[in-house]
Design a protein around this motif. Structure first.
Motif, PDB file in Angstrom:
ATOM      1  N   THR A 416       0.825  -1.207   0.000  1.00  0.00           N
ATOM      2  CA  THR A 416       0.000   0.000   0.000  1.00  0.00           C
ATOM      3  C   THR A 416       0.859   1.256   0.000  1.00  0.00           C
ATOM      4  OG1 THR A 416      -1.748  -1.158   1.234  1.00  0.00           O
ATOM      5  CG2 THR A 416      -1.820   1.246   1.239  1.00  0.00           C
ATOM      6  N   LEU A 417       1.951   1.222   0.771  1.00  0.00           N
ATOM      7  CA  LEU A 417       2.792   2.411   0.936  1.00  0.00           C
ATOM      8  C   LEU A 417       3.840   2.573  -0.164  1.00  0.00           C
ATOM      9  CD1 LEU A 417       3.390   2.221   4.805  1.00  0.00           C
ATOM     10  CD2 LEU A 417       1.725   3.624   3.567  1.00  0.00           C
ATOM     11  N   THR A 418       4.047   1.516  -0.981  1.00  0.00           N
ATOM     12  CA  THR A 418       5.079   1.587  -2.030  1.00  0.00           C
ATOM     13  C   THR A 418       4.492   1.239  -3.394  1.00  0.00           C
ATOM     14  OG1 THR A 418       5.720  -0.702  -1.493  1.00  0.00           O
ATOM     15  CG2 THR A 418       6.993   1.065  -0.469  1.00  0.00           C
ATOM     16  N   PRO A 419       3.750   2.163  -3.987  1.00  0.00           N
ATOM     17  CA  PRO A 419       3.159   1.890  -5.307  1.00  0.00           C
ATOM     18  C   PRO A 419       4.196   1.575  -6.382  1.00  0.00           C
ATOM     19  CG  PRO A 419       2.912   4.215  -4.688  1.00  0.00           C
ATOM     20  CD  PRO A 419       3.370   3.487  -3.475  1.00  0.00           C
ATOM     21  N   ASP A 420       5.412   2.104  -6.253  1.00  0.00           N
ATOM     22  CA  ASP A 420       6.446   1.835  -7.253  1.00  0.00           C
ATOM     23  C   ASP A 420       6.779   0.349  -7.339  1.00  0.00           C
ATOM     24  OD1 ASP A 420       6.648   4.472  -7.952  1.00  0.00           O
ATOM     25  OD2 ASP A 420       8.369   4.903  -6.680  1.00  0.00           O
ATOM     26  N   PHE A 421       6.672  -0.361  -6.208  1.00  0.00           N
ATOM     27  CA  PHE A 421       6.921  -1.811  -6.204  1.00  0.00           C
ATOM     28  C   PHE A 421       5.891  -2.526  -7.077  1.00  0.00           C
ATOM     29  CE2 PHE A 421       5.956  -5.993  -4.210  1.00  0.00           C
ATOM     30  CZ  PHE A 421       7.164  -6.626  -4.495  1.00  0.00           C
ATOM     31  N   VAL A 422       4.642  -2.097  -6.990  1.00  0.00           N
ATOM     32  CA  VAL A 422       3.562  -2.695  -7.775  1.00  0.00           C
ATOM     33  C   VAL A 422       3.662  -2.296  -9.245  1.00  0.00           C
ATOM     34  CG1 VAL A 422       1.044  -2.803  -8.061  1.00  0.00           C
ATOM     35  CG2 VAL A 422       2.037  -2.740  -5.764  1.00  0.00           C
ATOM     36  N   LEU A 423       4.034  -1.045  -9.500  1.00  0.00           N
ATOM     37  CA  LEU A 423       3.971  -0.491 -10.862  1.00  0.00           C
ATOM     38  C   LEU A 423       5.275  -0.657 -11.645  1.00  0.00           C
ATOM     39  CD1 LEU A 423       2.069   2.832 -10.051  1.00  0.00           C
ATOM     40  CD2 LEU A 423       1.116   0.702 -10.965  1.00  0.00           C
ATOM     41  N   TRP A 424       6.321  -1.193 -11.012  1.00  0.00           N
ATOM     42  CA  TRP A 424       7.608  -1.310 -11.706  1.00  0.00           C
ATOM     43  C   TRP A 424       7.495  -2.171 -12.967  1.00  0.00           C
ATOM     44  CZ3 TRP A 424      10.796  -5.642 -12.637  1.00  0.00           C
ATOM     45  CH2 TRP A 424      12.054  -5.323 -13.190  1.00  0.00           C
ATOM     46  N   LEU A 425       6.885  -3.323 -12.862  1.00  0.00           N
ATOM     47  CA  LEU A 425       6.782  -4.228 -14.017  1.00  0.00           C
ATOM     48  C   LEU A 425       5.857  -3.656 -15.104  1.00  0.00           C
ATOM     49  CD1 LEU A 425       7.973  -6.883 -14.949  1.00  0.00           C
ATOM     50  CD2 LEU A 425       6.049  -8.087 -13.898  1.00  0.00           C
ATOM     51  N   PRO A 426       4.650  -3.133 -14.761  1.00  0.00           N
ATOM     52  CA  PRO A 426       3.844  -2.503 -15.812  1.00  0.00           C
ATOM     53  C   PRO A 426       4.576  -1.363 -16.534  1.00  0.00           C
ATOM     54  CG  PRO A 426       2.519  -2.842 -13.847  1.00  0.00           C
ATOM     55  CD  PRO A 426       3.939  -3.188 -13.478  1.00  0.00           C
ATOM     56  N   ARG A 427       5.340  -0.554 -15.784  1.00  0.00           N
ATOM     57  CA  ARG A 427       6.073   0.549 -16.416  1.00  0.00           C
ATOM     58  C   ARG A 427       7.151   0.021 -17.340  1.00  0.00           C
ATOM     59  NH1 ARG A 427       6.421   4.036 -10.801  1.00  0.00           N
ATOM     60  NH2 ARG A 427       4.444   5.162 -11.049  1.00  0.00           N
TER      61      ARG A 427
END
Length: 433
Positions: A416-427
């Motif tokens: 929840t606090l680190t959106p970059d972890f979730v969005l790294w692969l889509p980016r």
């Protein structure tokens, strides 16, 4: 809002009909029709909303196709070969079968998209393997199987993610990619916890599979292991849409089971189709009910009212996401996940947009919350499923599942606090969010 208010009557009708045993999808359709009658609106609007919603939602076709693929895998020997492969990789360590349980959920996650399918399919086999010869307590095996099944709908393909995409208009492809790292992280957290518990409780060490047998076992499992590659390769290679990829997955499972493994007869295929049709109909009725009731929610202007209410708290993006976590975790204890996705999430999305929350990150946070709800007492659905499969008492299963639940809640907070972890692969694949 009074007891005579049409919306209040509709809510009470849903609760009352559900308590009396009517499926929640049917209850929502009936209650929506009652609301339209009391509000002096055209009652045919309920049917119109259902038909328009189902007719225009091409993405919904992916749901029955993923269910069919999972049924074909369970009735064939694909699942057994995957279990054999997982056992060869991690079965040799202390608590090896427990580690196999988690690893098979990670592997199986790339094929079924459903936590219940995982628990009922490979979970049933793992329960038998772990309790054979009193290797593990039945309650521990059941609790672990319930916890590991949660991984399935986070790693693509995922039926909850398909449904979230339907209500949010977020890209299924990027949502699938966003679920990979959080799903793998959840698997690693569970396996690390097993290593600790296995040493503390002195769980058995299984006889290691000889190294010379590894190539043969891998070759036997290779066609099954290729399903996620076929599925996701088609989507991200631009060859198929997610819905078309679901059809390819079902066809691939059928071809492998009948012609390569020769483990499913045509009668077995008919049984799989019939079983998946029954499950799809129940999901379809739930979606139909939600489409009708969402119209009622829109007429009552609930999303905007909630947005104005939350705005009064002057929450930051992080504060809003933490509030959403609290709401979804509480609801997950009481409601089925698809109901939350179809009824509650659409009400929260306008506020998320207003605060600039990324819809892909928001979707993964919501799905993880809902999956954790499946193992959250007192009414986590997977707890009851595994109690039925294992014969273990619910209270004993809850006791065993609590360490995994706490570990997953900590991981949820980090995600929840680190959106970059979730969005790294889509980016990495071109997502601009």
């Amino acid at each position: 809002m009074t007891l005579a208010d049409p919306f209040t009557v509709a809510i009470l009708s849903i609760l009352g009909l559900s308590i009396l045993g009517l499926p929640i999808g049917h209850a929502m359709i009936v209650s929506s029709t009652i609301y339209l009658f009391l509000a002096g609106l055209d009652m045919g609007t309920a049917a119109e909303q259902v038909l328009n919603g189902l007719h225009t939602s091409y993405v919904l076709l992916a749901v029955p196709l993923f269910i069919l693929a999972a049924e074909l895998m369970n009735n064939g020997s694909m699942t057994l070969r995957l279990l054999e492969f997982c056992n060869a990789i991690v079965g040799r360590f202390r608590g090896g079968l427990a580690l196999v349980n988690v690893l098979q959920s990670i592997v199986f996650a790339g094929m079924s998209g459903s936590a219940i399918a995982d628990a009922v399919g490979t979970g049933r086999m793992m329960q038998k393997m772990m309790t054979e010869g009193n290797r593990y307590p039945a309650s521990f095996a059941a609790g672990l199987t319930a916890a590991s099944a949660v991984i399935g709908p986070i790693i693509p393909p995922s039926i909850p993610i398909v449904i979230y995409s339907l209500v949010s208009d977020a890209s299924i492809g990027f949502l699938f990619l966003a679920g990979v790292l959080p799903g793998l992280a959840m698997g690693l957290v569970q396996m690390a916890l097993i290593v600790f518990i296995a040493r503390k409780r002195e769980f058995p060490v299984e006889a290691p599979v000889p190294v010379r047998d590894l190539p043969k076992i891998t070759v036997r499992a290779f066609p099954a292991l290729m399903m996620p590659v076929v599925l996701l390769g088609g989507i991200y290679g631009g060859i198929t849409t997610p819905t078309e990829a679901a059809a390819v997955a079902a066809l691939y499972a059928l071809f492998i089971s009948i012609f390569l493994y020769r483990s499913v007869t045509w009668k077995g295929t008919y049984t799989s189709v019939l079983s998946s049709a029954r499950i799809s109909i129940s999901v379809g009725m739930l979606i139909a009910g939600a489409l009708a009731f969402n119209y009622v929610v829109t007429v009552e202007n609930i999303p905007n009212a909630l947005k104005a209410y939350i705005a009064g708290f002057d929450l930051s993006t992080t504060g809003f996401l933490l509030l959403v976590n609290a709401i979804l975790l509480a609801l997950g204890c009481l409601l089925e996940g698809t109901t939350i996705l179809l009824i509650v999430i659409p009400v929260l999305i306008p506020t998320a947009h207003e605060l600039g929350v990324d819809m892909v990150h928001f979707g993964i946070v919501c799905v993880i919350n809902i999956m954790i709800g499946l193992i959250t007492p007192p009414y986590g659905l997977l707890l009851f499923v595994m109690s039925s499969i294992s014969g273990a008492n619910i209270n004993s299963i809850v006791k065993e599942v609590l360490p995994f639940l706490f570990a997953m809640l900590i991981l949820l907070l980090l995600i929840t606090l680190t959106p970059d972890f979730v969005l790294w692969l889509p980016r990495l694949f071109g997502y601009k969010g």
